[in-house]
Design a protein around this motif. Structure first.
Motif, mmCIF file in Angstrom:
data_model
loop_
_atom_site.group_PDB
_atom_site.id
_atom_site.type_symbol
_atom_site.label_atom_id
_atom_site.label_comp_id
_atom_site.label_asym_id
_atom_site.label_seq_id
_atom_site.Cartn_x
_atom_site.Cartn_y
_atom_site.Cartn_z
ATOM 1 N N LEU A 46 32.191 31.549 -15.451
ATOM 2 C CA LEU A 46 31.368 32.065 -14.366
ATOM 3 C C LEU A 46 32.183 32.181 -13.081
ATOM 4 O O LEU A 46 32.093 33.170 -12.347
ATOM 5 N N GLY A 47 33.005 31.159 -12.821
ATOM 6 C CA GLY A 47 33.829 31.167 -11.611
ATOM 7 C C GLY A 47 34.798 32.339 -11.601
ATOM 8 O O GLY A 47 34.957 33.025 -10.588
ATOM 9 N N ILE A 48 35.428 32.592 -12.733
ATOM 10 C CA ILE A 48 36.375 33.704 -12.831
ATOM 11 C C ILE A 48 35.666 35.029 -12.579
ATOM 12 O O ILE A 48 36.125 35.862 -11.812
ATOM 13 N N PRO B 126 35.718 37.251 -19.322
ATOM 14 C CA PRO B 126 35.533 38.064 -18.111
ATOM 15 C C PRO B 126 36.814 38.789 -17.706
ATOM 16 O O PRO B 126 36.758 39.908 -17.180
ATOM 17 N N LEU B 127 37.963 38.181 -17.968
ATOM 18 C CA LEU B 127 39.227 38.833 -17.610
ATOM 19 C C LEU B 127 39.421 40.098 -18.429
ATOM 20 O O LEU B 127 39.850 41.133 -17.926
ATOM 21 N N ALA C 205 33.249 24.469 -11.363
ATOM 22 C CA ALA C 205 34.629 24.940 -11.384
ATOM 23 C C ALA C 205 34.909 25.747 -10.128
ATOM 24 O O ALA C 205 34.124 26.611 -9.744
ATOM 25 N N ARG C 206 36.003 25.409 -9.452
ATOM 26 C CA ARG C 206 36.450 26.222 -8.321
ATOM 27 C C ARG C 206 37.643 27.029 -8.799
ATOM 28 O O ARG C 206 38.663 26.475 -9.188
ATOM 29 N N ILE D 247 33.044 30.204 -7.357
ATOM 30 C CA ILE D 247 32.582 28.908 -7.851
ATOM 31 C C ILE D 247 31.634 29.146 -9.016
ATOM 32 O O ILE D 247 30.726 29.969 -8.927
ATOM 33 N N GLY D 248 31.891 28.460 -10.112
ATOM 34 C CA GLY D 248 31.029 28.607 -11.279
ATOM 35 C C GLY D 248 30.512 27.258 -11.699
ATOM 36 O O GLY D 248 31.200 26.253 -11.577
#
Lengths: 130, 156
Positions: A81-83, A51-52, A17-18, A9-10
């Motif tokens: 952030l979620g990722i 981040p990916l 964002a989930r 969760i970000g």
């Protein structure tokens, strides 16, 4: 949907964002739309994908995101952030890379509340002596 | 003002197209009313026009303009015993950037006709060739510094 997923969760500003990651090959859906369609603004995709890329998971995962609240900029930051958080759950050794890239720092900047006696958060009415 | 510590300087994130912090900072300074997308479109548009007209990489011309227009010396007022003197001082890199940005954007806004992207493009090209209103500002600053050389021992 027997596939095991990793959730992160970000949040940023007013947006939440989930994010769900599953092993895959690069599918990326946000609120039922393709990412590029949901975030068409130039440069936003770079932020979301950062981040990916730092985690070396670009085409190794499928991503599904539900994002609510806020505006475009906030939602973009929330997804990022979620990722990052979900990636760490999936493969704990990307933690360092995520920290280094600043992907798991919750951006604490939010709209400052308006205060009584002021016109906005900081703007004061003009001073009059009497 | 913070009394206990100096807050850390915040620098702009690199811009998405060229990955350059100066470009992003420039965009931010040019932006009005928080409209970053519009500001970005204008700046990228200007750089594209520069590229088209000069045949050189736009970012290079942008950097050249930033370098040529940057003043080395300027005068700042300093009061000594009732009289105000214009004291010449060297300009540090941070302030150089601030002044250059301000001058180039200001000069581009002053130009007449055409779209803002075009005006900005012309100002950038002129700047890289030591011409244009922004460059004249720099010359003016240098002239003032030279003329007030006598006060240079005051420093601020």
């Amino acid at each position: 949907m027997a596939e095991r997923y990793f959730e992160g969760i970000g949040r940023r500003k007013q947006a939440t964002a989930r994010v769900r990651l599953t092993k895959g090959k690069g599918a990326f859906v946000v609120n039922g739309k393709e990412v590029a369609d949901y975030f068409p603004r130039f440069g936003d995709l770079d932020i979301i994908n950062s981040p990916l890329e730092d985690g070396g998971a670009k085409n190794a995962v499928d991503i599904s995101v539900l994002v609510k609240g806020g505006g475009t900029t906030g939602q973009v930051g929330a997804v990022r952030l979620g990722i990052a958080r979900a990636l760490i759950k999936m493969t704990p050794d990307v933690d360092r890379a995520m920290r280094k890239g600043g992907h798991i720092t919750r951006d604490p900047r939010v709209k400052e509340r308006k205060k009584p006696g002021l016109k906005k958060a900081r703007k004061a009415p003009t001073y009059t002596k009497r | 003002m913070a009394r206990r510590y100096q807050p850390a300087k915040r620098v702009a994130e690199p811009d998405p197209k060229y990955g350059d912090r100066q470009v992003q900072s420039f965009i931010n300074r040019l932006m009005k009313g928080g409209k970053k997308s519009t500001a970005r479109r204008v700046v990228y548009g200007a750089i594209d026009i520069v590229e088209e007209r000069t045949g050189k990489p736009g970012l290079e011309v942008f950097k050249a303009a930033m370098k040529e227009v940057a003043p080395v010396m300027e005068v700042r007022p300093r009061r000594v015993g009732g009289a105000t003197y214009q004291v010449p001082l060297e300009v540090d890199a941070h302030r150089q950037f601030a002044l250059v940005t301000r001058w180039i954007i200001g000069a581009a806004r002053e130009r007449s006709g055409k779209s803002f992207a075009e005006k900005l493009a012309e100002e950038l090209i002129d700047g890289s060739n030591k011409q244009g209103a922004a460059y004249r500002k720099r010359e003016e600053a240098h002239r003032m510094a030279e003329a007030n050389r006598a006060f240079s021992h005051y420093r601020v």
